[in-house]
Design an enzyme around this catalytic site. Sequence first.
Site, mmCIF file in Angstrom:
data_model
loop_
_atom_site.group_PDB
_atom_site.id
_atom_site.type_symbol
_atom_site.label_atom_id
_atom_site.label_comp_id
_atom_site.label_asym_id
_atom_site.label_seq_id
_atom_site.Cartn_x
_atom_site.Cartn_y
_atom_site.Cartn_z
ATOM 1 N N GLU A 1 0.839 -1.204 0.000
ATOM 2 C CA GLU A 1 0.000 0.000 0.000
ATOM 3 C C GLU A 1 0.874 1.254 0.000
ATOM 4 O OE1 GLU A 1 -2.148 -0.557 3.642
ATOM 5 O OE2 GLU A 1 -3.236 -2.296 2.915
ATOM 6 N N ARG B 1 3.195 7.696 -0.211
ATOM 7 C CA ARG B 1 4.179 8.775 -0.337
ATOM 8 C C ARG B 1 5.263 8.461 -1.384
ATOM 9 N NH1 ARG B 1 5.283 11.990 4.241
ATOM 10 N NH2 ARG B 1 4.403 10.291 5.472
ATOM 11 N N TYR C 1 3.588 18.202 11.430
ATOM 12 C CA TYR C 1 4.627 17.200 11.738
ATOM 13 C C TYR C 1 6.029 17.782 11.763
ATOM 14 C CZ TYR C 1 0.823 14.713 9.269
ATOM 15 O OH TYR C 1 -0.376 14.281 8.806
ATOM 16 N N CYS D 1 -3.627 33.210 10.191
ATOM 17 C CA CYS D 1 -3.394 33.843 11.488
ATOM 18 C C CYS D 1 -3.028 32.826 12.563
ATOM 19 C CB CYS D 1 -4.629 34.627 11.891
ATOM 20 S SG CYS D 1 -5.022 35.833 10.637
HETATM 21 N N1 LLP Z 1 -1.628 1.838 4.388
HETATM 22 C C1 LLP Z 1 -2.200 2.305 5.508
HETATM 23 C C2 LLP Z 1 -3.098 1.427 6.264
HETATM 24 C C3 LLP Z 1 -1.928 3.621 5.951
HETATM 25 O O1 LLP Z 1 -2.505 4.065 7.066
HETATM 26 C C4 LLP Z 1 -1.050 4.437 5.200
HETATM 27 C C5 LLP Z 1 -0.752 5.802 5.621
HETATM 28 C C6 LLP Z 1 -0.491 3.907 4.024
HETATM 29 C C7 LLP Z 1 -0.783 2.606 3.657
HETATM 30 C C8 LLP Z 1 0.440 4.703 3.142
HETATM 31 O O2 LLP Z 1 1.622 5.022 3.787
HETATM 32 P P1 LLP Z 1 2.824 5.704 2.970
HETATM 33 O O3 LLP Z 1 3.340 4.694 1.991
HETATM 34 O O4 LLP Z 1 2.280 6.899 2.271
HETATM 35 O O5 LLP Z 1 3.796 6.049 4.010
HETATM 36 N N2 LLP Z 1 -0.265 12.690 6.632
HETATM 37 C C9 LLP Z 1 0.999 12.122 7.041
HETATM 38 C C10 LLP Z 1 1.100 10.660 6.684
HETATM 39 C C11 LLP Z 1 -0.013 9.828 7.222
HETATM 40 C C12 LLP Z 1 0.045 8.385 6.782
HETATM 41 C C13 LLP Z 1 -1.207 7.678 7.118
HETATM 42 N N3 LLP Z 1 -1.262 6.313 6.666
HETATM 43 C C14 LLP Z 1 2.132 12.920 6.416
HETATM 44 O O6 LLP Z 1 1.876 13.896 5.708
HETATM 45 O O7 LLP Z 1 3.305 12.640 6.668
#
Ligand code: LLP
Length: 428
Positions: free
Chosen positions: A278, A281, A321, A349
């Site tokens: 999954e 990013r 973050y 603001c």
């Molecule tokens: N699978 C599940 C169950 C997840 O909760 C997430 C991300 C992913 C896959 C994808 O993860 P990635 O490959 O993108 O790391 N808003 C935060 C990141 C939150 C991630 C939430 N879950 C940020 O901007 O750093």
Amino acid sequence: MHHFTHRDGDLFAEDVPLARIAAEVGTPVYVYSDATLRRHARVFQDAFAGARALAAFSVKANSNLAVLRTLFEEGMGADVVSGGELMRALKAGLSGNKIVFSGVGKTAEELKLALEAGVHMFNVESENELLVLDAVARDLGVRAPLAFRVNPDVAAGGHEKISTGKAEDKFGVAWSRARRAYEKAARLSGIEIRGVDVHIGSQITELAPFEAAFQRVAGLVRDLRADGHTIDRIDLGGGLGISYDGNTEGEGAPPGPADYAALIRRIADPLGVELIFEPGRMIAGNAGLLLTRAIYVKEGEARRFLILDAAMNDLIRPALYEASHGIEPVQAPQQGAGYGRYDVVGPVCETGDRFASERELPAMAEGDLFAIMSAGAYGAVQASQYNSRPLVPEVLVRGEAFHVIRRRPSFDEMVALEGLPPWLEART
Ligand code: LLP
């Protein structure tokens, strides 16, 4: 790796000067590169060539329909966490059997929608959710393909707000209850046990936490098989970090997909299972930037501020973050202009509305354009209208062409969902 490059000092998205997009669409605006999205989708999938694998793009990272469609064209599936994301994936042309449904609080309505769409797998996060899924599936006369998301109690090292695999996190079924949960699932006629799922966090820049979690999962698969369950899939989630500062090779650089894949193949190949991933990013992060214009330069008592027309409501990662994104001038600075230190901020603001502190940048003037880099994941999707700023638009570039894939709403559209109660209307 991405397709945003300087040519004679001007920053381009593929073959389109960003200054042209700013002139035609206005700022702030997200700009994505088709070539980068496709490249990342291919690199990730190629790393698992020869394995039975489904790379399900995590829709939460970037849910624009055009972005999804691009990735689906490259063979990716989708990981969704709500009815809305499920409908987006379907609307972007994906068939249900390439969708996995994750999420910590799926409702009966959402589960029904996903069963009707024929999703590939449900990643169930609690025994209570299991019972609801079973009931909804029996109502529809089908069996729901199930994995439990297990919590391996592994610290992933990323920012605490995006770590998900520790015992005190809300995610997944507690490790000590996992085998019992499968026992229970095996007795339900609306459920078909298929796999085990794990996701330990995001922006993880070393392999060790993945190795620890995946070894635990492999052990669990063996235990579950010994208990008599058929386990033919494992979903290893997302989480692979990206470079936010251009460091892709040196110390501290995130592992590449090939190293990640080698680790997984070593652990998972002996199990003979289908692999599901999954990634979010890693696919979209460096495929997008936020294009913005400086409104004012202000000399404060202690700092010099560069006040942009983009703000925390458009890109909340730095405020939420403490994330640090590269900031690049879009046009070559004046010859001999020198460098200065700026606090790069937005007009909202709040003190937290800051993209960077004391960042060294070429001397800047009001009206200059900037790109906030690595903003293709968790950028536009986390935008809001705070301070009644219209939702930031999105543009997709392909070669010399670009298209507005979400336009900026008008003021009337921004307030269109609001209404006055009769007692107020009566007075107007
Ligand atoms: N699978 C599940 C169950 C997840 O909760 C997430 C991300 C992913 C896959 C994808 O993860 P990635 O490959 O993108 O790391 N808003 C935060 C990141 C939150 C991630 C939430 N879950 C940020 O901007 O750093």
